[in-house]
Design a protein around this motif. Structure first.
Motif, PDB file in Angstrom:
ATOM      1  N   SER A 183       3.160   4.869  15.493  1.00  0.00           N
ATOM      2  CA  SER A 183       1.710   4.695  15.550  1.00  0.00           C
ATOM      3  C   SER A 183       1.070   4.850  14.175  1.00  0.00           C
ATOM      4  O   SER A 183       0.153   4.104  13.836  1.00  0.00           O
ATOM      5  CB  SER A 183       1.092   5.709  16.506  1.00  0.00           C
ATOM      6  N   GLY A 184       1.544   5.797  13.403  1.00  0.00           N
ATOM      7  CA  GLY A 184       1.010   5.986  12.052  1.00  0.00           C
ATOM      8  C   GLY A 184       1.182   4.740  11.204  1.00  0.00           C
ATOM      9  O   GLY A 184       0.262   4.319  10.493  1.00  0.00           O
ATOM     10  N   LYS A 185       2.339   4.153  11.290  1.00  0.00           N
ATOM     11  CA  LYS A 185       2.624   2.935  10.531  1.00  0.00           C
ATOM     12  C   LYS A 185       1.787   1.774  11.065  1.00  0.00           C
ATOM     13  O   LYS A 185       1.203   1.000  10.292  1.00  0.00           O
ATOM     14  CB  LYS A 185       4.120   2.628  10.644  1.00  0.00           C
ATOM     15  N   LEU A 190       0.832  -1.202   0.000  1.00  0.00           N
ATOM     16  CA  LEU A 190       0.000   0.000   0.000  1.00  0.00           C
ATOM     17  C   LEU A 190       0.862   1.247   0.000  1.00  0.00           C
ATOM     18  O   LEU A 190       1.827   1.348   0.751  1.00  0.00           O
ATOM     19  CB  LEU A 190      -0.911   0.030   1.233  1.00  0.00           C
ATOM     20  N   LEU A 191       0.502   2.202  -0.835  1.00  0.00           N
ATOM     21  CA  LEU A 191       1.251   3.448  -0.921  1.00  0.00           C
ATOM     22  C   LEU A 191       1.249   4.186   0.422  1.00  0.00           C
ATOM     23  O   LEU A 191       2.270   4.740   0.826  1.00  0.00           O
ATOM     24  CB  LEU A 191       0.661   4.338  -2.015  1.00  0.00           C
ATOM     25  N   SER A 192       0.126   4.149   1.129  1.00  0.00           N
ATOM     26  CA  SER A 192       0.055   4.830   2.431  1.00  0.00           C
ATOM     27  C   SER A 192       1.012   4.203   3.435  1.00  0.00           C
ATOM     28  O   SER A 192       1.636   4.909   4.229  1.00  0.00           O
ATOM     29  CB  SER A 192      -1.371   4.818   2.970  1.00  0.00           C
ATOM     30  N   PHE A 193       1.151   2.870   3.419  1.00  0.00           N
ATOM     31  CA  PHE A 193       2.073   2.208   4.339  1.00  0.00           C
ATOM     32  C   PHE A 193       3.519   2.528   3.963  1.00  0.00           C
ATOM     33  O   PHE A 193       4.355   2.769   4.834  1.00  0.00           O
ATOM     34  CB  PHE A 193       1.859   0.692   4.331  1.00  0.00           C
ATOM     35  N   GLN A 194       3.816   2.550   2.668  1.00  0.00           N
ATOM     36  CA  GLN A 194       5.171   2.878   2.223  1.00  0.00           C
ATOM     37  C   GLN A 194       5.554   4.295   2.624  1.00  0.00           C
ATOM     38  O   GLN A 194       6.678   4.542   3.071  1.00  0.00           O
ATOM     39  CB  GLN A 194       5.282   2.692   0.711  1.00  0.00           C
ATOM     40  N   LYS A 195       4.624   5.217   2.495  1.00  0.00           N
ATOM     41  CA  LYS A 195       4.895   6.601   2.905  1.00  0.00           C
ATOM     42  C   LYS A 195       5.043   6.707   4.417  1.00  0.00           C
ATOM     43  O   LYS A 195       5.900   7.441   4.911  1.00  0.00           O
ATOM     44  CB  LYS A 195       3.790   7.528   2.409  1.00  0.00           C
ATOM     45  N   ALA A 196       4.218   5.970   5.166  1.00  0.00           N
ATOM     46  CA  ALA A 196       4.318   5.981   6.633  1.00  0.00           C
ATOM     47  C   ALA A 196       5.664   5.415   7.075  1.00  0.00           C
ATOM     48  O   ALA A 196       6.252   5.889   8.048  1.00  0.00           O
ATOM     49  CB  ALA A 196       3.176   5.183   7.247  1.00  0.00           C
ATOM     50  N   ARG A 197       6.168   4.418   6.366  1.00  0.00           N
ATOM     51  CA  ARG A 197       7.472   3.840   6.695  1.00  0.00           C
ATOM     52  C   ARG A 197       8.589   4.863   6.441  1.00  0.00           C
ATOM     53  O   ARG A 197       9.522   4.981   7.231  1.00  0.00           O
ATOM     54  CB  ARG A 197       7.729   2.582   5.865  1.00  0.00           C
ATOM     55  N   ILE A 198       8.474   5.626   5.360  1.00  0.00           N
ATOM     56  CA  ILE A 198       9.463   6.668   5.067  1.00  0.00           C
ATOM     57  C   ILE A 198       9.436   7.742   6.154  1.00  0.00           C
ATOM     58  O   ILE A 198      10.481   8.194   6.625  1.00  0.00           O
ATOM     59  CB  ILE A 198       9.207   7.283   3.671  1.00  0.00           C
ATOM     60  N   VAL A 199       8.233   8.142   6.571  1.00  0.00           N
ATOM     61  CA  VAL A 199       8.099   9.138   7.640  1.00  0.00           C
ATOM     62  C   VAL A 199       8.706   8.604   8.931  1.00  0.00           C
ATOM     63  O   VAL A 199       9.435   9.311   9.635  1.00  0.00           O
ATOM     64  CB  VAL A 199       6.623   9.540   7.850  1.00  0.00           C
ATOM     65  N   TYR A 200       8.434   7.333   9.246  1.00  0.00           N
ATOM     66  CA  TYR A 200       8.986   6.730  10.458  1.00  0.00           C
ATOM     67  C   TYR A 200      10.517   6.706  10.400  1.00  0.00           C
ATOM     68  O   TYR A 200      11.184   7.127  11.349  1.00  0.00           O
ATOM     69  CB  TYR A 200       8.446   5.311  10.642  1.00  0.00           C
TER      70      TYR A 200
END
Length: 76
Positions: A52-54, A15-25
């Protein structure tokens, strides 16, 4: 057969949202390690918020992969 937005059995890593959350983390952890004191409360708060976001994405996808019998026991 068309590809689903959220696959039935996991697949959250794609999922793109999970990939972006991982980058943010990862970016948050890097920033905290380089610019904040590890014993500082701000360090813990920032890393925990990014985690938490991830984790929320992961937990939101997980119930989709549960069998129907267990799904009925989940709160709505």
């Amino acid at each position: 057969m068309t590809e689903r937005f959220i696959p039935r059995h996991g697949g959250y890593e794609n999922l793109l949202s999970f990939q972006k959350a991982r980058i943010v983390y990862d970016g948050t952890v890097w920033f905290c390690k380089h610019y904040l004191n590890k014993r500082d409360r701000t360090y813990d708060q920032m890393v925990q918020a990014a985690r938490s976001g991830k984790q929320n994405i992961l937990e939101g996808v997980r119930p989709r992969g549960l069998p129907k019998k267990r799904k009925s026991n989940l709160p709505t």
